[in-house]
Design a protein around this motif. Sequence first.
Motif, short mmCIF file in Angstrom:
data_model
loop_
_atom_site.label_atom_id
_atom_site.label_comp_id
_atom_site.label_asym_id
_atom_site.label_seq_id
_atom_site.Cartn_x
_atom_site.Cartn_y
_atom_site.Cartn_z
N ALA A 125 -10.10 -2.79 9.37
CA ALA A 125 -8.87 -1.99 9.40
C ALA A 125 -7.69 -2.83 8.92
O ALA A 125 -7.62 -4.04 9.12
CB ALA A 125 -8.62 -1.48 10.81
N GLY A 126 -6.76 -2.18 8.26
CA GLY A 126 -5.56 -2.85 7.77
C GLY A 126 -4.73 -1.90 6.94
O GLY A 126 -5.06 -0.72 6.79
N ASN A 127 -3.65 -2.43 6.39
CA ASN A 127 -2.74 -1.57 5.62
C ASN A 127 -2.51 -2.13 4.22
O ASN A 127 -1.41 -2.05 3.68
CB ASN A 127 -1.40 -1.43 6.36
N SER A 128 -3.56 -2.69 3.64
CA SER A 128 -3.47 -3.21 2.27
C SER A 128 -4.15 -2.25 1.30
O SER A 128 -5.11 -1.57 1.66
CB SER A 128 -4.12 -4.59 2.18
N LEU A 129 -3.66 -2.23 0.08
CA LEU A 129 -4.26 -1.42 -0.97
C LEU A 129 -5.46 -2.17 -1.53
O LEU A 129 -5.34 -3.32 -1.97
CB LEU A 129 -3.24 -1.14 -2.08
N ALA A 153 -5.58 -13.89 0.75
CA ALA A 153 -5.98 -12.98 1.83
C ALA A 153 -7.32 -13.36 2.45
O ALA A 153 -7.57 -13.07 3.63
CB ALA A 153 -6.02 -11.55 1.31
N TRP A 154 -8.17 -14.01 1.67
CA TRP A 154 -9.49 -14.40 2.19
C TRP A 154 -9.36 -15.27 3.43
O TRP A 154 -10.16 -15.17 4.37
CB TRP A 154 -10.25 -15.14 1.10
N LYS A 155 -8.33 -16.09 3.44
CA LYS A 155 -8.14 -17.02 4.55
C LYS A 155 -7.71 -16.31 5.84
O LYS A 155 -7.70 -16.93 6.91
CB LYS A 155 -7.13 -18.10 4.16
N THR A 156 -7.35 -15.04 5.76
CA THR A 156 -6.94 -14.30 6.95
C THR A 156 -8.14 -13.70 7.68
O THR A 156 -7.98 -13.14 8.77
CB THR A 156 -5.97 -13.16 6.59
N ALA A 157 -9.32 -13.78 7.07
CA ALA A 157 -10.51 -13.19 7.68
C ALA A 157 -11.23 -14.20 8.56
O ALA A 157 -11.55 -15.31 8.12
CB ALA A 157 -11.46 -12.70 6.58
N ALA A 158 -11.48 -13.82 9.78
CA ALA A 158 -12.27 -14.66 10.68
C ALA A 158 -13.71 -14.72 10.16
O ALA A 158 -14.19 -13.76 9.55
CB ALA A 158 -12.25 -14.09 12.09
N PRO A 159 -14.42 -15.83 10.38
CA PRO A 159 -15.81 -15.93 9.92
C PRO A 159 -16.68 -14.77 10.37
O PRO A 159 -17.51 -14.26 9.61
CB PRO A 159 -16.28 -17.26 10.51
N GLU A 160 -16.48 -14.32 11.62
CA GLU A 160 -17.29 -13.21 12.11
C GLU A 160 -16.97 -11.90 11.39
O GLU A 160 -17.83 -11.02 11.26
CB GLU A 160 -17.13 -13.03 13.63
N ALA A 201 -6.72 -6.89 4.13
CA ALA A 201 -6.31 -7.46 2.84
C ALA A 201 -7.41 -8.28 2.17
O ALA A 201 -7.44 -8.40 0.94
CB ALA A 201 -5.08 -8.34 3.05
N TRP A 202 -8.34 -8.85 2.93
CA TRP A 202 -9.35 -9.76 2.39
C TRP A 202 -10.57 -9.04 1.82
O TRP A 202 -11.45 -9.67 1.21
CB TRP A 202 -9.81 -10.74 3.47
N LEU A 203 -10.65 -7.73 1.98
CA LEU A 203 -11.88 -7.03 1.65
C LEU A 203 -12.21 -7.01 0.16
O LEU A 203 -13.39 -7.07 -0.21
CB LEU A 203 -11.83 -5.59 2.19
N ASP A 204 -11.21 -6.95 -0.72
CA ASP A 204 -11.55 -6.97 -2.15
C ASP A 204 -12.17 -8.30 -2.55
O ASP A 204 -13.10 -8.34 -3.37
CB ASP A 204 -10.32 -6.66 -3.01
N ALA A 205 -11.68 -9.39 -1.98
CA ALA A 205 -12.30 -10.68 -2.26
C ALA A 205 -13.74 -10.69 -1.77
O ALA A 205 -14.63 -11.26 -2.42
CB ALA A 205 -11.50 -11.80 -1.61
N CYS A 238 0.85 -1.19 0.00
CA CYS A 238 0.00 0.00 0.00
C CYS A 238 0.88 1.24 0.00
O CYS A 238 1.73 1.41 0.88
CB CYS A 238 -0.91 0.00 1.23
N PRO A 239 0.73 2.12 -1.00
CA PRO A 239 1.61 3.29 -1.08
C PRO A 239 1.32 4.30 0.01
O PRO A 239 0.22 4.36 0.56
CB PRO A 239 1.29 3.87 -2.46
N ALA A 240 2.33 5.11 0.30
CA ALA A 240 2.20 6.13 1.33
C ALA A 240 1.57 7.39 0.73
O ALA A 240 2.18 8.45 0.65
CB ALA A 240 3.57 6.45 1.93
N ILE A 241 0.32 7.26 0.28
CA ILE A 241 -0.44 8.38 -0.26
C ILE A 241 -1.74 8.48 0.54
O ILE A 241 -2.12 7.56 1.26
CB ILE A 241 -0.75 8.21 -1.76
N GLU A 242 -2.41 9.61 0.40
CA GLU A 242 -3.67 9.79 1.13
C GLU A 242 -4.75 8.89 0.55
O GLU A 242 -5.06 8.95 -0.65
CB GLU A 242 -4.12 11.25 1.06
N LEU A 243 -5.33 8.04 1.39
CA LEU A 243 -6.39 7.13 0.98
C LEU A 243 -7.46 7.09 2.06
O LEU A 243 -7.15 7.23 3.25
CB LEU A 243 -5.85 5.70 0.76
#
Length: 268
Positions: free
Chosen positions: A155-159, A219-226, A188-192, A129-134
């Motif tokens: 919350a996270g630090n993925s683009l 990244a999907w596998k990093t998300a807890a079911p809840e 990271a899993w949010l786009d999936a 994730c680049p160091a730009i305003e997002l």
Amino acid sequence: MATQRMSFDDLPPTVLSHVETHAGEIIKTETVIQGFNSEIAARIFTTDGSFFVKGLRADHKRVWTQSREAEVNPYLRGIAPELHWQVKDAGWVLLGFEALDGHHADYSAGSPDLPKVADLLCRLGEVPCPAIELRHAEQRLEAYVAKPTDVAHFAGNSLLHTDLNNENVMVDGPAFLVDWAWATRGAAWLDAAHWVVWLMAAGQLEPQSAEGWAARVPAWKTAAPEAVTAFALASANLWEDIASADPGTWTTTVFDASQRWAEHRKTV
């Protein structure tokens, strides 16, 4: 609400001249009908090649999205078409991108495009994730969560791209993501997860099948079911809001898909 589309040829002469200093003499233009956020969306053919051009008036309330796309593009090699030039003149802001010759992704069951989109999201997950305003994902979703504490899941630090509408995915050999106006920093899993909603809406896939495609993205596998359930519920609320403000076939279709996914997640 969709932005009114106008012809590239109707831009002020000084703007057209400025474009030609970057792109070469204009031979032909074709208006692109897809997309909702640009007043100008066209493919232009010039003596130097062809470009996809998108633009807004400088006083448009969403003109900031042009700057966002320009800022993020250098970090997206192999993920998105390359930005070749920008024009800011006579009250207009235009971006000139590499033109792709492919097609919009087909999200229907059995489509050969689905593995390519999964691979695209895998490759995006490897981009720092680049160091730009997002915007932050938890900020964008905080008004829609079932309970306030749910925002912590996002919350996270993925683009993130966050708009996996099949018209934002071009398949030209591999798949590419276009329209980065809503680029976001988050888990990271949010786009999936965003893809699940669009798979169900555009491809009419059932929740288990759509989630199966999302599961091809590491990244999907990093998300807890809840966490996934919290997103599905927030997404349903978000799309209810969008469909209420801008009723139409496509908003209703996506809203219905988001509702079906939310109901499914309640049983997981």
